[in-house]
Design a protein around this motif. Structure first.
Motif, PDB file in Angstrom:
ATOM      1  N   TRP A 199     -18.774 -24.802  30.922  1.00 47.16           N
ATOM      2  CA  TRP A 199     -17.811 -23.956  31.603  1.00 47.16           C
ATOM      3  C   TRP A 199     -18.444 -22.572  31.838  1.00 47.16           C
ATOM      4  O   TRP A 199     -19.257 -22.119  31.033  1.00 47.16           O
ATOM      5  N   PRO A 200     -18.077 -21.878  32.903  1.00 42.82           N
ATOM      6  CA  PRO A 200     -18.623 -20.527  33.144  1.00 42.82           C
ATOM      7  C   PRO A 200     -18.264 -19.581  32.003  1.00 42.82           C
ATOM      8  O   PRO A 200     -17.192 -19.676  31.400  1.00 42.82           O
ATOM      9  N   ASP A 201     -19.173 -18.657  31.708  1.00 41.31           N
ATOM     10  CA  ASP A 201     -18.862 -17.638  30.713  1.00 41.31           C
ATOM     11  C   ASP A 201     -18.080 -16.500  31.368  1.00 41.31           C
ATOM     12  O   ASP A 201     -17.692 -16.586  32.542  1.00 41.31           O
ATOM     13  N   ASP A 202     -17.816 -15.444  30.627  1.00 38.30           N
ATOM     14  CA  ASP A 202     -16.986 -14.352  31.144  1.00 38.30           C
ATOM     15  C   ASP A 202     -17.577 -13.696  32.390  1.00 38.30           C
ATOM     16  O   ASP A 202     -16.857 -13.130  33.218  1.00 38.30           O
ATOM     17  N   SER A 203     -18.893 -13.762  32.534  1.00 35.09           N
ATOM     18  CA  SER A 203     -19.546 -13.159  33.701  1.00 35.09           C
ATOM     19  C   SER A 203     -19.711 -14.144  34.847  1.00 35.09           C
ATOM     20  O   SER A 203     -20.262 -13.791  35.900  1.00 35.09           O
ATOM     21  N   GLY A 204     -19.257 -15.377  34.642  1.00 37.61           N
ATOM     22  CA  GLY A 204     -19.346 -16.380  35.695  1.00 37.61           C
ATOM     23  C   GLY A 204     -20.603 -17.217  35.658  1.00 37.61           C
ATOM     24  O   GLY A 204     -20.766 -18.141  36.470  1.00 37.61           O
ATOM     25  N   HIS A 205     -21.521 -16.928  34.729  1.00 34.33           N
ATOM     26  CA  HIS A 205     -22.749 -17.697  34.632  1.00 34.33           C
ATOM     27  C   HIS A 205     -22.476 -19.080  34.037  1.00 34.33           C
ATOM     28  O   HIS A 205     -21.580 -19.250  33.200  1.00 34.33           O
ATOM     29  N   VAL A 206     -23.264 -20.055  34.467  1.00 37.47           N
ATOM     30  CA  VAL A 206     -23.073 -21.446  34.065  1.00 37.47           C
ATOM     31  C   VAL A 206     -24.365 -21.996  33.478  1.00 37.47           C
ATOM     32  O   VAL A 206     -25.436 -21.856  34.089  1.00 37.47           O
ATOM     33  N   VAL A 207     -24.274 -22.603  32.298  1.00 27.48           N
ATOM     34  CA  VAL A 207     -25.429 -23.291  31.724  1.00 27.48           C
ATOM     35  C   VAL A 207     -25.510 -24.675  32.347  1.00 27.48           C
ATOM     36  O   VAL A 207     -24.568 -25.460  32.286  1.00 27.48           O
ATOM     37  N   VAL A 208     -26.646 -24.964  32.966  1.00 31.68           N
ATOM     38  CA  VAL A 208     -26.884 -26.238  33.638  1.00 31.68           C
ATOM     39  C   VAL A 208     -27.733 -27.128  32.720  1.00 31.68           C
ATOM     40  O   VAL A 208     -28.806 -26.714  32.272  1.00 31.68           O
ATOM     41  N   HIS A 209     -27.254 -28.333  32.440  1.00 29.12           N
ATOM     42  CA  HIS A 209     -28.003 -29.324  31.670  1.00 29.12           C
ATOM     43  C   HIS A 209     -28.528 -30.355  32.666  1.00 29.12           C
ATOM     44  O   HIS A 209     -27.753 -30.962  33.408  1.00 29.12           O
ATOM     45  N   LEU A 210     -29.825 -30.570  32.695  1.00 27.88           N
ATOM     46  CA  LEU A 210     -30.384 -31.487  33.676  1.00 27.88           C
ATOM     47  C   LEU A 210     -31.567 -32.240  33.088  1.00 27.88           C
ATOM     48  O   LEU A 210     -32.295 -31.707  32.252  1.00 27.88           O
ATOM     49  N   GLY A 211     -31.677 -33.492  33.483  1.00 24.89           N
ATOM     50  CA  GLY A 211     -32.760 -34.313  32.944  1.00 24.89           C
ATOM     51  C   GLY A 211     -32.696 -35.715  33.486  1.00 24.89           C
ATOM     52  O   GLY A 211     -32.184 -35.945  34.590  1.00 24.89           O
ATOM     53  N   PHE A 212     -33.197 -36.686  32.685  1.00 19.89           N
ATOM     54  CA  PHE A 212     -33.309 -38.062  33.139  1.00 19.89           C
ATOM     55  C   PHE A 212     -32.819 -39.027  32.060  1.00 19.89           C
ATOM     56  O   PHE A 212     -33.034 -38.802  30.860  1.00 19.89           O
ATOM     57  N   ASP A 213     -32.194 -40.096  32.519  1.00 21.29           N
ATOM     58  CA  ASP A 213     -31.809 -41.188  31.629  1.00 21.29           C
ATOM     59  C   ASP A 213     -33.086 -41.858  31.126  1.00 21.29           C
ATOM     60  O   ASP A 213     -33.936 -42.276  31.929  1.00 21.29           O
TER      61      ASP A 213
END
Length: 275
Positions: free
Chosen positions: A179-193
Motif C-alpha cells: 500500500w502507498p505510504d503517507d507520501s504516496g510512495h509504493v514498494v514494488v515487489h518483482l521477480g520470477f516464479d
C-alpha cells in the motif's frame, strides 16, 4: 401385492423410475416372479417412495437417500435433520453465486443502454495457485505505469541474473505492491516464479511464497501505458458485485515481447472477500 404398473400409478412415477430405484438399492420390489421377472410391490412401500420423492424434489442425491433408507431401525430424526441442513447450505451457496451472476448481467445491460460497454466482461473470480517467487524490491513514486516502469527497468534484471548464475530457470514474471505510504510512495515487489527450484537468498534477492487466494482477475492485452484502465474496471466490478478488496494486487506477465508491446499479455489479480 401390486404390479409395477399399479404401484407406479399410485406413486405418480414411471415404471422406468421404479426399475432405476430398484437397481440402485432404494425401493426394491417386495417380490420378483422367478419365471417372468415381473416385479411386485406392497402397499406399505408407498410411504418409502413418497419420502424418496420429497427428498429428490429438494435436490438430494440418490446415494445419500439410499444410505438413509438402509439404516437399521429406519431414518433417525437427527440423520434427516443433518441431511436437510447440508442441502440448505448448498442451496444458500448456489443462491449467492446466482446473485453474483445477476449483478454482472445487470451491469452489462446498464453499460449497453449507456453505449459504454466496460471491460468488466473480462473480470472473473477464481482461486489462484500458490506461487514461489524469487523477488527483489524497489520504490516507485506512486501507482501508474510512468512510476512503476522505471523500477522494473532498474531492478528486474537483478533477479534474472542471479537466477541464471545459480542455475535456476526463471518462470513467469510476477509483481505485487505494498500500500502507498503517507507520501504516496509504493514498494514494488518483482521477480520470477521458480517453482521448487533451489536458490540462495542474497541481500537483494529473497524467496517468498504467495499463498492461494480468491481474486477478481482480468487480462490486459497490449502496452502497459493504459493498464490503469483495466485495474479500474476490476475495482468497479468488485464494488458492484458485493465484494471488497481484501489484500494487495498482483500482476502476472504471461507474455512479454520487448519489441512489440501490442503482443504483451498481463493478468491483474485483486484479492477479494465478501463485502
Amino acid at each position: 401385492m401390486l404390479s409395477i404398473g399399479d404401484f407406479a400409478q399410485l406413486g405418480q412415477v414411471s415404471p422406468r423410475t421404479l426399475r432405476h430405484y430398484g437397481a440402485v438399492g432404494i425401493i426394491k420390489p417386495a417380490h420378483v416372479d422367478p419365471a417372468t421377472g415381473y416385479r411386485y410391490y406392497e402397499l406399505q412401500q408407498l410411504a418409502d417412495l413418497r419420502r424418496v420423492l420429497v427428498l429428490r424434489d429438494l435436490g438430494i442425491g440418490l446415494e445419500p437417500i439410499r444410505e438413509l433408507l438402509q439404516t437399521d431401525g429406519g431414518v433417525s430424526l437427527e440423520q434427516l435433520r443433518g441431511m436437510l441442513r447440508l442441502r440448505q447450505a448448498e442451496i444458500s451457496s448456489s443462491i449467492v453465486e446466482q446473485q453474483d451472476r445477476l449483478r454482472r448481467v445487470a451491469e452489462l445491460l446498464d453499460g449497453l443502454e449507456k453505449g459504454n460497454v466496460m471491460r468488466t466482461t473480462d473480470v472473473g473470480v477464481r482461486v489462484t495457485d500458490p506461487v514461489r517467487v524469487a523477488e527483489t524490491t524497489g520504490v516507485a513514486g506512486g501507482y501508474g505505469h510512468e512510476n512503476i516502469s522505471p523500477v522494473f527497468e532498474d531492478r528486474l534484471g537483478v533477479v534474472w541474473r542471479w537466477a541464471l548464475e545459480s542455475g535456476v530457470v526463471p518462470g513467469i514474471c510476477v509483481a505485487h505492491y505494498d500500500w502507498p505510504d503517507d507520501s504516496g510512495h509504493v514498494v514494488v515487489h518483482l521477480g520470477f516464479d521458480i517453482g521448487d527450484q533451489s536458490l540462495n537468498e542474497t541481500d537483494e534477492v529473497r524467496i517468498i511464497e504467495l499463498p492461494a487466494v480468491q481474486v477478481a482477475s482480468a487480462i490486459h492485452r497490449g502496452p502497459l501505458v493504459d493498464i490503469a484502465n483495466t485495474f479500474e474496471s476490476i475495482v468497479h466490478w468488485i464494488e458492484t458485485s458485493g465484494y471488497r478488496i481484501a489484500d494487495r494486487s498482483r500482476e502476472l506477465y504471461h507474455e512479454w515481447d520487448p519489441d512489440n508491446p501490442a503482443l504483451r499479455i498481463t493478468e491483474l489479480q485483486v484479492p477479494i472477500a465478501r463485502a
